[in-house]
Design a protein around this motif. Structure first.
Motif, PDB file in Angstrom:
ATOM      1  N   GLU A 145      -6.029  10.866  17.067  1.00  0.00           N
ATOM      2  CA  GLU A 145      -4.725  10.742  16.398  1.00  0.00           C
ATOM      3  C   GLU A 145      -4.895  10.221  14.974  1.00  0.00           C
ATOM      4  OE1 GLU A 145      -2.194   9.594  20.468  1.00  0.00           O
ATOM      5  OE2 GLU A 145      -2.293   8.187  18.772  1.00  0.00           O
ATOM      6  N   ALA A 146      -3.856  10.454  14.164  1.00  0.00           N
ATOM      7  CA  ALA A 146      -3.887  10.013  12.755  1.00  0.00           C
ATOM      8  C   ALA A 146      -3.893   8.482  12.681  1.00  0.00           C
ATOM      9  CB  ALA A 146      -2.651  10.561  12.050  1.00  0.00           C
ATOM     10  N   PHE A 147      -4.558   7.964  11.640  1.00  0.00           N
ATOM     11  CA  PHE A 147      -4.578   6.513  11.450  1.00  0.00           C
ATOM     12  C   PHE A 147      -3.190   6.025  11.036  1.00  0.00           C
ATOM     13  CE2 PHE A 147      -8.818   6.752  12.286  1.00  0.00           C
ATOM     14  CZ  PHE A 147      -9.639   7.284  11.309  1.00  0.00           C
ATOM     15  N   VAL A 148      -2.861   4.796  11.488  1.00  0.00           N
ATOM     16  CA  VAL A 148      -1.554   4.201  11.157  1.00  0.00           C
ATOM     17  C   VAL A 148      -1.818   2.892  10.407  1.00  0.00           C
ATOM     18  CG1 VAL A 148       0.557   3.213  12.157  1.00  0.00           C
ATOM     19  CG2 VAL A 148      -0.485   5.274  13.173  1.00  0.00           C
ATOM     20  N   TYR A 149      -0.976   2.595   9.420  1.00  0.00           N
ATOM     21  CA  TYR A 149      -1.180   1.391   8.606  1.00  0.00           C
ATOM     22  C   TYR A 149      -0.266   0.244   9.055  1.00  0.00           C
ATOM     23  CZ  TYR A 149      -3.888   4.467   5.598  1.00  0.00           C
ATOM     24  OH  TYR A 149      -4.845   5.347   5.133  1.00  0.00           O
ATOM     25  N   THR A 150      -0.579  -0.955   8.570  1.00  0.00           N
ATOM     26  CA  THR A 150       0.228  -2.131   8.938  1.00  0.00           C
ATOM     27  C   THR A 150       1.587  -2.073   8.233  1.00  0.00           C
ATOM     28  OG1 THR A 150      -0.734  -3.317   7.070  1.00  0.00           O
ATOM     29  CG2 THR A 150      -1.765  -3.662   9.239  1.00  0.00           C
ATOM     30  N   LYS A 151       2.529  -2.882   8.761  1.00  0.00           N
ATOM     31  CA  LYS A 151       3.862  -3.017   8.144  1.00  0.00           C
ATOM     32  C   LYS A 151       4.050  -4.474   7.735  1.00  0.00           C
ATOM     33  CE  LYS A 151       6.735   0.605  10.290  1.00  0.00           C
ATOM     34  NZ  LYS A 151       7.192   1.122   9.002  1.00  0.00           N
ATOM     35  N   PRO A 152       4.566  -4.718   6.526  1.00  0.00           N
ATOM     36  CA  PRO A 152       4.702  -6.106   6.046  1.00  0.00           C
ATOM     37  C   PRO A 152       5.604  -6.972   6.935  1.00  0.00           C
ATOM     38  CG  PRO A 152       5.765  -4.553   4.538  1.00  0.00           C
ATOM     39  CD  PRO A 152       5.014  -3.736   5.531  1.00  0.00           C
TER      40      PRO A 152
END
Ligand code: SDX
Length: 430
Positions: A183-190
């Motif tokens: 699956e695609a990489f997911v980034y953090t949320k502030p």
């Protein structure tokens, strides 16, 4: 308590200094034994050998006590968070409001990894074990921070390195998972906290943004708190050993991840689930496996049982067993291997072999059941252990590096090989 112990060797008498820790633990200080006596000591597995003085974690194996910086693990699980416990372990005190705000802000600020690193992940085959990826990636991270590799860093640079690794290792772990499931990489949320972001990165897909609910978030906090440190265990000793050569923290942590992978250590949580699944597949006959574990002719051991230090119930196992019940009930999961685990524990705790050898469930016995309930794949279980242990590894590396008396670790040996003999030309060899 005597200040020295007397050692009688042949016709000579030696005084060996005795030291005592803040909890009354006693040791013979043999730092100068070889110079004094010409003798060294031998202790395979280091079961009786203290490697250092440390003020981070205290374990009383007979009483089943575990404290981080003097605070009991049960109280920390009830009242604290993994981020706050990470600060406590690394900096030695619970943070003030301002200290904690700054710490969390710095950790969040460093949540990104260089975009080039994404191609590293796609170079691995889909079946690559996430522990192999994680150890390689943590070391590879160092190439993007050459300014943090100096052996004698300033305190500020050390803090930079620490907060970067605390933040980015979590991202590398989530990316390793995403690689393994394609699956695609997911980034953090502030707006998310440290662990909510980790689960968000793991389970968000283009179809669904994942946000853990309060019980899941608290459960992961507790899982990571109980794994956060455990004094001189195999992987922490490895981090200290590698760091003692003044290798940088990236390299030292990468070595610790490799040491943790073994099934006798952090790899046990994966081995426990594989064992429970095998028992389930074999009709759930846990008594058969209990007998196998007692059979000296069988290499089979009851994974998740026994411990080098705990000769009583591992307090972490007690905490996690209670969370198993909570999480499975909360998620409405009936997991037959949890029933097998409880039956196995009950049988072992009343079995003479386990009672006599003081073998109790350890931290790995129940953790995997919770990870399974959270839909974390089995091959990620030891990665979860590594993420939990990260602040402990960092705290021990920092404690050692900041010790002005630090020396490179270099144990001795007793040679048992061939004594001197001449080289034999090949035509003379049989
Ligand atoms: C972790 O050090 C730490 O703090 C580690 C850790 C941490 O937080 O960092 O707590 C995390 O690694 C927990 C342990 C996870 N490993 C396992 O669950 C694997 C199964 N456990 C065993 O392999 C073993 O108990 C160890 C490795 C954990 C401890 O091994 P020791 O201290 O070297 O003890 P030993 O192998 O000498 O065993 C003593 C006796 C032996 O019998 P005898 O030779 O005396 O007749 O107990 C027996 C062993 O055969 N024994 C077991 C057993 N564990 C020990 N028999 C059956 N099943 C077991 N699990």
């Amino acid at each position: 308590m005597p200040k020295t112990a007397t050692l009688q060797l042949e016709d000579n008498t030696f005084e060996i200094p005795v030291i005592e820790g803040s909890e009354g633990e006693k040791a013979l200080d043999i730092t100068r034994l070889r110079q004094q006596t010409g003798y060294i000591t031998l202790d395979s597995g280091y079961g009786n050998t203290g490697a250092c003085l440390s003020s981070i974690t205290f374990i009383d194996g007979d009483e089943g006590i575990l404290r981080y910086r003097g605070i009991d693990i049960t109280e920390l699980c009830e009242k604290s968070t993994f981020m706050e416990v990470s600060y406590l372990l690394i900096y030695g005190h619970l943070p003030s409001t301002d200290e904690f705000a700054r710490f969390k802000e710095r950790v969040h600020y460093h949540s990104l990894i260089h975009e080039d690193m994404k191609s590293f992940f796609t170079s691995y085959p889909g079946h690559a074990h996430p522990m192999a990826i994680l150890s390689a990636m943590v070391c590879s991270l160092s190439v993007y921070h050459p300014e943090l590799l100096q052996p004698d860093q300033s305190a500020e640079d050390r803090d930079q390195t620490i907060t970067r690794l605390l933040s980015k290792v979590r991202v590398l772990a989530a990316f390793a998972y995403k690689r393994s499931v394609g699956e695609a990489f997911v980034y953090t949320k502030p707006e998310l906290d440290y662990l909510s972001n980790f689960l968000h990165m793991m389970f968000t897909t283009p179809m669904n943004e994942y946000f853990p609910d309060e019980l899941i978030r608290k459960t992961l906090d507790v899982l990571f708190i109980v794994h956060a440190d455990h004094e001189q265990n195999c992987s922490t000793s490895t981090v200290r050993m590698v760091g003692s050569s003044k290798a940088n923290l990236f390299a030292s942590l990468s070595a610790g991840i490799c040491a943790l992978w073994g099934p006798l250590h952090g790899g046990a949580n994966q081995a426990v689930i594989e064992m429970l699944e095998a028992i389930y597949a074999d009709g759930g006959n846990h008594k058969k496996y209990l007998e196998m574990a007692k059979d000296k002719s069988s290499p089979f051991r009851l994974m998740g049982f026994g411990h080098r230090v705990y000769r009583n119930y591992d307090p972490r196992a007690q905490i996690l067993k209670a969370y198993c019940d909570k999480v499975l009930a909360h998620l409405g999961v009936r997991d037959p291997i949890f029933d097998i685990a409880k039956a196995l524990e009950e049988a072992a705790l009343t079995d003479d072999y386990f009672v006599e050898k003081k073998l109790y469930p350890n931290v790995d016995f129940y953790s995997g059941i919770i990870y399974r309930a959270l839909n974390i794949p089995t091959n990620m279980f030891t990665v979860m252990f590594a993420l939990g242990r990260l602040p402990g590894w960092i705290a021990h590396w920092k404690e050692m590096i900041e010790d002005p008396g630090m020396k490179i670790a270099r144990p001795r040996q007793i040679y048992t090989g061939e004594i001197l003999h001449p080289y034999a030309p090949i035509e003379q060899r049989t």
